[in-house]
Every structure is written in C-alpha cells, then in structure tokens.
Design a protein around this motif. Structure first.
Motif, mmCIF file in Angstrom:
data_model
loop_
_atom_site.group_PDB
_atom_site.id
_atom_site.type_symbol
_atom_site.label_atom_id
_atom_site.label_comp_id
_atom_site.label_asym_id
_atom_site.label_seq_id
_atom_site.Cartn_x
_atom_site.Cartn_y
_atom_site.Cartn_z
ATOM 1 N N TRP A 139 0.635 -0.918 -0.449
ATOM 2 C CA TRP A 139 0.204 0.020 -0.223
ATOM 3 C C TRP A 139 0.671 1.326 -0.328
ATOM 4 O O TRP A 139 -0.206 2.574 0.264
ATOM 5 C CB TRP A 139 -0.713 -0.070 1.324
ATOM 6 C CG TRP A 139 -1.802 -0.839 0.863
ATOM 7 C CD1 TRP A 139 -2.346 -1.589 0.188
ATOM 8 C CD2 TRP A 139 -3.146 -1.968 2.026
ATOM 9 N NE1 TRP A 139 -3.341 -2.971 0.633
ATOM 10 C CE2 TRP A 139 -3.044 -2.024 1.730
ATOM 11 C CE3 TRP A 139 -2.583 -2.227 3.418
ATOM 12 C CZ2 TRP A 139 -4.604 -3.392 2.515
ATOM 13 C CZ3 TRP A 139 -3.287 -2.324 4.109
ATOM 14 C CH2 TRP A 139 -4.231 -3.563 3.946
ATOM 15 N N MET A 140 2.208 1.166 0.260
ATOM 16 C CA MET A 140 2.667 2.292 -0.200
ATOM 17 C C MET A 140 2.579 3.012 1.236
ATOM 18 O O MET A 140 3.181 4.167 0.113
ATOM 19 C CB MET A 140 2.721 3.173 -1.309
ATOM 20 C CG MET A 140 2.834 2.433 -2.697
ATOM 21 S SD MET A 140 4.390 2.469 -3.127
ATOM 22 C CE MET A 140 4.665 1.866 -4.559
ATOM 23 N N VAL A 141 2.897 2.967 1.968
ATOM 24 C CA VAL A 141 2.938 3.218 3.101
ATOM 25 C C VAL A 141 4.126 3.817 3.634
ATOM 26 O O VAL A 141 3.910 5.090 4.273
ATOM 27 C CB VAL A 141 2.985 2.332 4.756
ATOM 28 C CG1 VAL A 141 3.299 3.132 6.265
ATOM 29 C CG2 VAL A 141 1.370 1.890 4.425
ATOM 30 N N TYR A 142 5.542 3.584 2.944
ATOM 31 C CA TYR A 142 6.576 3.918 3.065
ATOM 32 C C TYR A 142 7.351 5.252 2.048
ATOM 33 O O TYR A 142 8.281 4.403 1.848
ATOM 34 C CB TYR A 142 7.894 3.413 4.292
ATOM 35 C CG TYR A 142 7.030 2.346 5.512
ATOM 36 C CD1 TYR A 142 7.723 3.160 6.503
ATOM 37 C CD2 TYR A 142 6.935 0.891 5.506
ATOM 38 C CE1 TYR A 142 6.395 3.322 8.408
ATOM 39 C CE2 TYR A 142 6.386 0.867 7.134
ATOM 40 C CZ TYR A 142 6.448 2.271 7.947
ATOM 41 O OH TYR A 142 5.855 1.610 9.483
ATOM 42 N N ASN A 143 6.178 4.773 0.990
ATOM 43 C CA ASN A 143 6.682 5.470 -0.479
ATOM 44 C C ASN A 143 7.175 4.256 -0.873
ATOM 45 O O ASN A 143 7.264 2.591 -0.630
ATOM 46 C CB ASN A 143 7.885 6.693 -0.427
ATOM 47 C CG ASN A 143 7.417 7.287 -1.570
ATOM 48 O OD1 ASN A 143 7.489 6.985 -2.469
ATOM 49 N ND2 ASN A 143 7.638 8.617 -1.399
ATOM 50 N N GLY A 144 7.473 4.553 -2.406
ATOM 51 C CA GLY A 144 8.306 3.387 -3.271
ATOM 52 C C GLY A 144 10.023 3.117 -2.670
ATOM 53 O O GLY A 144 10.244 3.577 -2.230
ATOM 54 N N ARG A 145 9.903 1.293 -2.446
ATOM 55 C CA ARG A 145 10.695 0.936 -2.054
ATOM 56 C C ARG A 145 11.811 1.315 -1.115
ATOM 57 O O ARG A 145 12.723 1.142 -0.812
ATOM 58 C CB ARG A 145 12.029 1.277 -3.092
ATOM 59 C CG ARG A 145 11.891 0.893 -4.214
ATOM 60 C CD ARG A 145 12.788 1.017 -5.403
ATOM 61 N NE ARG A 145 14.608 0.760 -4.924
ATOM 62 C CZ ARG A 145 14.827 2.326 -5.732
ATOM 63 N NH1 ARG A 145 14.306 2.677 -6.661
ATOM 64 N NH2 ARG A 145 16.171 2.059 -5.106
ATOM 65 N N CYS A 146 10.144 1.827 0.090
ATOM 66 C CA CYS A 146 11.012 1.616 1.740
ATOM 67 C C CYS A 146 11.750 2.792 1.831
ATOM 68 O O CYS A 146 12.128 3.422 2.879
ATOM 69 C CB CYS A 146 11.614 0.695 2.001
ATOM 70 S SG CYS A 146 10.874 -0.644 2.053
ATOM 71 N N ARG A 147 11.412 4.146 0.614
ATOM 72 C CA ARG A 147 12.504 5.194 0.779
ATOM 73 C C ARG A 147 11.823 6.187 1.907
ATOM 74 O O ARG A 147 13.261 7.043 2.246
ATOM 75 C CB ARG A 147 11.348 6.267 -0.077
ATOM 76 C CG ARG A 147 13.131 7.506 -0.198
ATOM 77 C CD ARG A 147 12.618 8.512 -1.561
ATOM 78 N NE ARG A 147 11.277 8.905 -1.664
ATOM 79 C CZ ARG A 147 10.537 10.070 -1.818
ATOM 80 N NH1 ARG A 147 11.956 10.739 -0.980
ATOM 81 N NH2 ARG A 147 9.403 10.699 -1.038
ATOM 82 N N VAL A 148 11.062 6.393 2.688
ATOM 83 C CA VAL A 148 10.382 7.015 3.936
ATOM 84 C C VAL A 148 11.779 6.733 5.116
ATOM 85 O O VAL A 148 12.228 7.413 5.813
ATOM 86 C CB VAL A 148 9.121 7.374 4.624
ATOM 87 C CG1 VAL A 148 9.230 7.419 5.935
ATOM 88 C CG2 VAL A 148 8.448 7.576 3.402
ATOM 89 N N LEU A 149 12.008 5.072 4.997
ATOM 90 C CA LEU A 149 12.804 4.249 6.613
ATOM 91 C C LEU A 149 13.606 4.779 6.188
ATOM 92 O O LEU A 149 15.065 4.065 6.626
ATOM 93 C CB LEU A 149 12.688 3.307 6.638
ATOM 94 C CG LEU A 149 10.756 2.869 7.075
ATOM 95 C CD1 LEU A 149 10.772 2.164 7.354
ATOM 96 C CD2 LEU A 149 10.369 4.381 8.350
#
Length: 150
Positions: A139-149
């Motif tokens: 669901w892209m909670v952390y943006n594409g490819r986990c970018r936020v974390l």
C-alpha cells in the motif's frame, strides 16, 4: 529514561502481557531463536526485542494484507545503523535508522529498513519500531522501495 530502566520496563511488560491482552497490549514471542550475524556491533538495531517485534508484526502483515505471500522471517543478517538523529530542543524524539537483510521462509533474502523511535511506545513507555521489507509495502505506506525509512 536510561537503557537499563527501559530494559527492565520491557521485561516487566512482557511478564504482564497475558494480563494486558484485553487492552490490546500484546507481544508475540515468535523469533526467540533467531541467529543474528553481524560483522560489527549493531547496538540497539540488533537487540532481541527489536527483532522480535519486527518478526511478529511482519507475520501479522502477511496474514492480513491481501495478495502477500505467506512467508515468515527466519533470520536477520548484516544489521547496521546508518543514521541517528538524537533528541534535542527542536527535535524531541530520538530516531535510529537501521537496515539489514532478512531471510524469509521461502528461501529468498530481502532488504529491510527500520526506524526505532525513542519513547514512542504504547502510552509513551518504551520505544516504537517501524519497518519496511522490500517488496512487501503493497500500500506504499513508506513510499516506493521503503524510501521513508532509508
């Protein structure tokens, strides 16, 4: 709160978990036998309570998000902290950004990125952990490819 006090509090909470279950404070103990391989001291990022929380919440995620494969985390490797933002007057929450490679029960290895937020646990007791396994953020909670974390 000192690290010792946090550890003691976490141990006390884990003993009280059966009593706290009706309140929604549950903590699954699934990955107690995980073997951690690390070339260097991973510090907080490699502590058992962090890895157990990730493993438990990942299990919940794959069972409750549609169209995700039914796999489990079996091992953590190459655990490292890549960024630390200490708490200060303008930034009241200390954050540790960590990364690792997880082995899944289907035999594949995936990259995992996770964040440990100091003092942000249930009722501000303990620390909070947010994580993202590459390929499992449907669901892209952390943006594409986990970018936020990252």
């Amino acid at each position: 709160m000192t690290r010792f006090a946090k550890s003691a509090l976490a141990a006390l909470i884990s003993l009280c978990t059966p009593l706290a279950a009706p309140l929604g404070v549950t903590q699954a103990v699934q990955a107690a036998d995980l073997t951690i391989y690390s070339d260097e001291d991973s510090g907080v990022c490699g502590e058992a309570w962090v890895l157990n929380k990730i493993t438990s919440r990942f299990s919940y995620q794959v069972h409750h998000v549609p169209h995700l494969p039914n796999v489990q985390i079996t091992d953590f490797q190459r655990i490292h902290q890549h960024r630390y933002l200490p708490a200060n007057d303008s930034w009241p929450i200390g954050r540790r950004y960590c990364g690792a490679t997880v082995s899944l029960s289907d035999g594949r290895d995936r990259t995992i990125w996770y964040l440990i937020e100091e003092g942000q646990g249930f009722a501000s007791i303990g620390d909070n952990v947010e994580f993202c396994v590459s390929g499992f953020d449907r669901w892209m909670v952390y943006n594409g490819r986990c970018r936020v974390l990252r």
